[in-house]
Scaffold this active site. Sequence first.
Site, mmCIF file in Angstrom:
data_model
loop_
_atom_site.group_PDB
_atom_site.id
_atom_site.type_symbol
_atom_site.label_atom_id
_atom_site.label_comp_id
_atom_site.label_asym_id
_atom_site.label_seq_id
_atom_site.Cartn_x
_atom_site.Cartn_y
_atom_site.Cartn_z
ATOM 1 N N TRP A 192 -2.261 1.296 -10.849
ATOM 2 C CA TRP A 192 -2.823 -0.062 -10.797
ATOM 3 C C TRP A 192 -3.488 -0.377 -12.134
ATOM 4 O O TRP A 192 -3.254 -1.419 -12.722
ATOM 5 C CB TRP A 192 -3.845 -0.150 -9.648
ATOM 6 C CG TRP A 192 -4.206 -1.561 -9.279
ATOM 7 C CD1 TRP A 192 -3.686 -2.307 -8.259
ATOM 8 C CD2 TRP A 192 -5.142 -2.419 -9.955
ATOM 9 N NE1 TRP A 192 -4.228 -3.554 -8.247
ATOM 10 C CE2 TRP A 192 -5.133 -3.665 -9.283
ATOM 11 C CE3 TRP A 192 -5.986 -2.271 -11.054
ATOM 12 C CZ2 TRP A 192 -5.928 -4.747 -9.666
ATOM 13 C CZ3 TRP A 192 -6.786 -3.354 -11.442
ATOM 14 C CH2 TRP A 192 -6.750 -4.572 -10.745
ATOM 15 N N PHE B 11 -8.496 4.962 -6.387
ATOM 16 C CA PHE B 11 -9.304 3.737 -6.462
ATOM 17 C C PHE B 11 -10.599 4.080 -7.180
ATOM 18 O O PHE B 11 -11.044 5.238 -7.165
ATOM 19 C CB PHE B 11 -9.612 3.217 -5.057
ATOM 20 C CG PHE B 11 -8.494 2.406 -4.460
ATOM 21 C CD1 PHE B 11 -7.269 2.987 -4.166
ATOM 22 C CD2 PHE B 11 -8.664 1.047 -4.197
ATOM 23 C CE1 PHE B 11 -6.237 2.236 -3.622
ATOM 24 C CE2 PHE B 11 -7.639 0.294 -3.645
ATOM 25 C CZ PHE B 11 -6.424 0.883 -3.361
ATOM 26 N N LYS C 157 1.571 1.305 -1.793
ATOM 27 C CA LYS C 157 2.871 1.996 -1.891
ATOM 28 C C LYS C 157 3.828 1.290 -2.845
ATOM 29 O O LYS C 157 4.485 1.938 -3.671
ATOM 30 C CB LYS C 157 3.481 2.101 -0.487
ATOM 31 C CG LYS C 157 4.835 2.759 -0.442
ATOM 32 C CD LYS C 157 5.142 3.279 0.959
ATOM 33 C CE LYS C 157 4.748 2.295 2.040
ATOM 34 N NZ LYS C 157 5.737 1.244 2.299
ATOM 35 N N ARG D 171 12.268 -4.099 -1.524
ATOM 36 C CA ARG D 171 12.552 -5.229 -0.635
ATOM 37 C C ARG D 171 11.979 -6.530 -1.194
ATOM 38 O O ARG D 171 11.054 -6.507 -1.997
ATOM 39 C CB ARG D 171 11.934 -4.963 0.747
ATOM 40 C CG ARG D 171 12.697 -3.929 1.554
ATOM 41 C CD ARG D 171 11.941 -3.553 2.797
ATOM 42 N NE ARG D 171 10.653 -2.977 2.434
ATOM 43 C CZ ARG D 171 9.600 -2.948 3.225
ATOM 44 N NH1 ARG D 171 9.664 -3.460 4.435
ATOM 45 N NH2 ARG D 171 8.473 -2.405 2.819
ATOM 46 N N LYS E 106 -1.149 -11.137 3.956
ATOM 47 C CA LYS E 106 -0.805 -10.154 2.955
ATOM 48 C C LYS E 106 -0.819 -10.693 1.533
ATOM 49 O O LYS E 106 -1.062 -9.960 0.588
ATOM 50 C CB LYS E 106 0.596 -9.611 3.279
ATOM 51 C CG LYS E 106 0.940 -8.312 2.564
ATOM 52 C CD LYS E 106 2.291 -7.785 3.050
ATOM 53 C CE LYS E 106 2.710 -6.536 2.287
ATOM 54 N NZ LYS E 106 4.035 -6.078 2.707
ATOM 55 N N THR F 185 2.976 -0.724 -5.269
ATOM 56 C CA THR F 185 2.389 -0.569 -6.599
ATOM 57 C C THR F 185 2.737 0.794 -7.177
ATOM 58 O O THR F 185 3.129 0.916 -8.344
ATOM 59 C CB THR F 185 0.856 -0.753 -6.506
ATOM 60 O OG1 THR F 185 0.585 -2.004 -5.861
ATOM 61 C CG2 THR F 185 0.213 -0.737 -7.874
ATOM 62 N N ALA G 44 9.452 -2.674 8.551
ATOM 63 C CA ALA G 44 9.721 -1.343 9.096
ATOM 64 C C ALA G 44 9.161 -1.170 10.497
ATOM 65 O O ALA G 44 9.506 -0.219 11.194
ATOM 66 C CB ALA G 44 9.151 -0.271 8.174
ATOM 67 N N PHE H 296 6.012 0.496 5.498
ATOM 68 C CA PHE H 296 4.946 1.092 6.303
ATOM 69 C C PHE H 296 4.924 2.619 6.162
ATOM 70 O O PHE H 296 5.277 3.133 5.106
ATOM 71 C CB PHE H 296 5.042 0.634 7.756
ATOM 72 C CG PHE H 296 4.757 -0.847 7.922
ATOM 73 C CD1 PHE H 296 3.612 -1.413 7.360
ATOM 74 C CD2 PHE H 296 5.619 -1.682 8.619
ATOM 75 C CE1 PHE H 296 3.333 -2.775 7.495
ATOM 76 C CE2 PHE H 296 5.347 -3.047 8.755
ATOM 77 C CZ PHE H 296 4.208 -3.585 8.191
#
Lengths: 551, 551
Positions: free
Chosen positions: A405, A377, A67, A90, A101, A69, A269, A297
């Site tokens: 990406w 992907f 998200k 954020r 992460k 990205t 979130a 999220f």
Amino acid sequence: MKTDIEISQSADLVNINDIASQLNIGINEYEPYGKYKAKLNLPFKGEKNGKLILVTSINPTAAGEGKTTLTIGLGDAFHRINQSCAIALREPSLGPVMGIKGGATGGGYSQVAPMEDINLFFTGDFPAITEAHDTLSALIDNHIHHGNKLNIDPRTITWKRVVDINDRELRKVVIGLGGRTSGVPREDGFDITVASEIMAVLCLSEDLADLKNKLGKILIGYNYDREPVTVNDLGVTGALALLLKDAIKPNLVQTLEHTPAFIHGGPFANIAHGCNSILATKAAMQHADYAITEAGFGADLGGEKFLDITSKKLGHRPDAIVIVATVRALKLNGGVNKNDLDEENVDALLAGAKNLGRHIANMKQYNKPVVVAINEFSSDTEKEINALNDYITKQGVKPFNTTVWENGGAGATDLANELVKLCENNDEFKPLYEDDDEFMVKLESIVTKIYHGKNVVLSAKAKRQLKTMEKYGWDKLPICVAKTQYSFSDDAKQLGAPEDFTINVSELQPKLGAGFIVALTGKILTMPGLPSHPAALNMDIDNDGKITGLF
Amino acid sequence: MKTDIEISQSADLVNINDIASQLNIGINEYEPYGKYKAKLNLPFKGEKNGKLILVTSINPTAAGEGKTTLTIGLGDAFHRINQSCAIALREPSLGPVMGIKGGATGGGYSQVAPMEDINLFFTGDFPAITEAHDTLSALIDNHIHHGNKLNIDPRTITWKRVVDINDRELRKVVIGLGGRTSGVPREDGFDITVASEIMAVLCLSEDLADLKNKLGKILIGYNYDREPVTVNDLGVTGALALLLKDAIKPNLVQTLEHTPAFIHGGPFANIAHGCNSILATKAAMQHADYAITEAGFGADLGGEKFLDITSKKLGHRPDAIVIVATVRALKLNGGVNKNDLDEENVDALLAGAKNLGRHIANMKQYNKPVVVAINEFSSDTEKEINALNDYITKQGVKPFNTTVWENGGAGATDLANELVKLCENNDEFKPLYEDDDEFMVKLESIVTKIYHGKNVVLSAKAKRQLKTMEKYGWDKLPICVAKTQYSFSDDAKQLGAPEDFTINVSELQPKLGAGFIVALTGKILTMPGLPSHPAALNMDIDNDGKITGLF
């Protein structure tokens, strides 16, 4: 293939002065922090009233939705179609960086930079919030130690302590041991900094005056007469505001394609309201024609909270909503094992797509344009992509296949062009609930209309807390549900689009400074733990300062 | 009369680029943090080998000695006599800022600026140290929680947690409560960040490679076979170094008279080694002909530690030593009540001057030139000043009457001129002890030759700890005594020049990363408390960002 950090380290960034001038921000309107970071002075001088685009997503999975990205790549796409655009995001929390992460600055060719700095303290905002939070904790216990003039009942103190680390060991502690010179023994606990009410206060403040106003209203506990005690009662509002004097200023950086990005504040979130500061979003809107912000999220958490809490305080509702989905994550939602995601499985994809379908329907309730971005992907097959496109179209919204990406902004120009059109709408925003509604009506609206649960049950403790809230009128505040991010329900294992479940509220926490009530559901924890092999074990910095192991 | 913060706020600072170019530091050798702060990149390019002046003092009292103020004013005085000079100081800790002390950036017309920033997080070094320290704590407990491969005995963990706040409530705690998903219950405690071994490691590191080397050697506890466990054993050296990547770079600011000042690191001298980073001192010496550094508290603490620990690691002994004294503080040492200090009292002054006399004799033992700076207050009478000058002269050193608070650098030019001459000496430095000496010989040297106590007694616990240290050869490290700053003895109430006392060592702490052994004496606490009316209660920031209540 290059890793994210390698792509970032080989990027050719421009001086932050150039990014500021791109937004017509004058040289005296910000302070550079090194060559590639700046803090914007308050109040802003920008006079635009840009359109606002909210990026949200399906329920997150271990497969990753990308998200952040996508949000970054979408900002770059706006630039590629020659639109003035700024991103609002954020700041990463160090807890997850050191845990599972890794970094939180996008990926591939859609990243904000310099990633090493943004992921590690950045301009010091989280440390300032941590320090302000724990200074308040120390001042509370010091007050009690020195005679307790306010007659605070130590058993009722709701103000815990925080660290910006995943440290399960500090969840529940006993403090004040060691005899009469070392304070008053009592139970306490530590949350992660992102769950601090001061984080929420900072993110929801309009300016320094508003920050002080909100800080002063923070409830820290009750006295022996069961009356609330606030920061103002303690007389330390000024000191806390002082500690946040720089933290309240939005940070300006750039994407790898030199799109301006305001990165500021970082509540999670699941355990907080999950959006960057309204000052960062305002900065983006006042200096660009399009502001793109991301909510944490899934759309059931960050999305709902942005729509029902943050955007109201911002004074501007999103002009369009983007839901991010991936084939892989939907297959996981459809029951595929994590290790089998590379295999084509259209049936599982369509089963899992119900999760997306529900988020689409949910977001449409707010009466603003919704589109879906499929973050592609390399393992996605043509059949899968086609099936997913069909499914989305059937839900009455347009799908966009994006490849940010791999391709940066070039991977989302179609989506950007569509959003330019969609943002021209004059549709009237329909909130899920009004703050003035009965507390249980508001809570049930979220549970039934967003989560699609059967009902919501308060614990005995939560019921008692609701009575106190009603007594003081706090029940008229909006509700911020703390819930697992993995499921619509409060059980992390119920993927897809579960139904007929009950949401169990264990506790209601009045966040009077932030201006909302947190409802803790299920087994949600406000202090995460580290995994058995934390990311920290892979990190290194060589003797020349080159960093590895951040991703 | 203007307050310190008013003087600072009305000062006309020059851009930090001008301060850097004053020291011939090129534009690519540092990163500006706003207009008035910068971080110097490593390694430095400066090729000077400046003289080093150490500023230390009599035992501190509630009356204040103005050691930092004198250090800053002396730097300005060197500038006024056209000598190239840079100051090296410690960063203030937020604990005391919020507690009793207020700011720590000098006073009157001898201040470093911008004081609001330096006193509040500055460039984020202390938050980074706090985060690195507590990340290590979390990683230790996480290791145990996930199977404890290293077989760590939780009862032997010596690595506590830290916060940069005076929070007595956290001195002794029980953590890991809440059942099997929330860690392993055990006793723990929090120190103030300035007492963190990582603070000492940062301050004693020569570069990034040395930082990593030292971090890796930190002892965190023992396994069930009573063998030491280090950070290297845990495999998280790289992650900790990463968190300190910016914190290790010295910060550059200016005095109100635009003298360059490197402000970096900040261990307290009572509970740690009490000197700014050797990188800051090196930066000053490599870019200026005269570097002036300050050691914390009295010459018995910061002074002794600078001479026996820090300057050895720095590879350069001070070329001259300045002892700061005030008439008021000596009168307090001579038995005058705090409220009667405005009254002339030559007898009490001369009684208290024995404290100064002992510090002079102590510093002369190191065989380097010593002078005394009398930091004048408006309440000092001519008789008192004359009597004190006579006393000092009789000790065989020169007194200098300085007025830097009122006059800035102009108040100490005589002293500066004298120091230029004194720094030409080639006297061979005589250390108090050699690291290779027996542990008790070293400890007794400090106790008898510096404190002038009768003897030193180890507790049963300390004796056991000494045996462990001997087993591993750690007893060959230098000793960092943790002791009250108010007295030569370990009893804060014995002012003046007490004799025939015993120093009681309760505990020996091997700081293998920092490279010294801490000996805790008397009732010294590594976590201070806040007073009944903390300074925080007086602080405020108005809606335009103007700060009051910092001093």
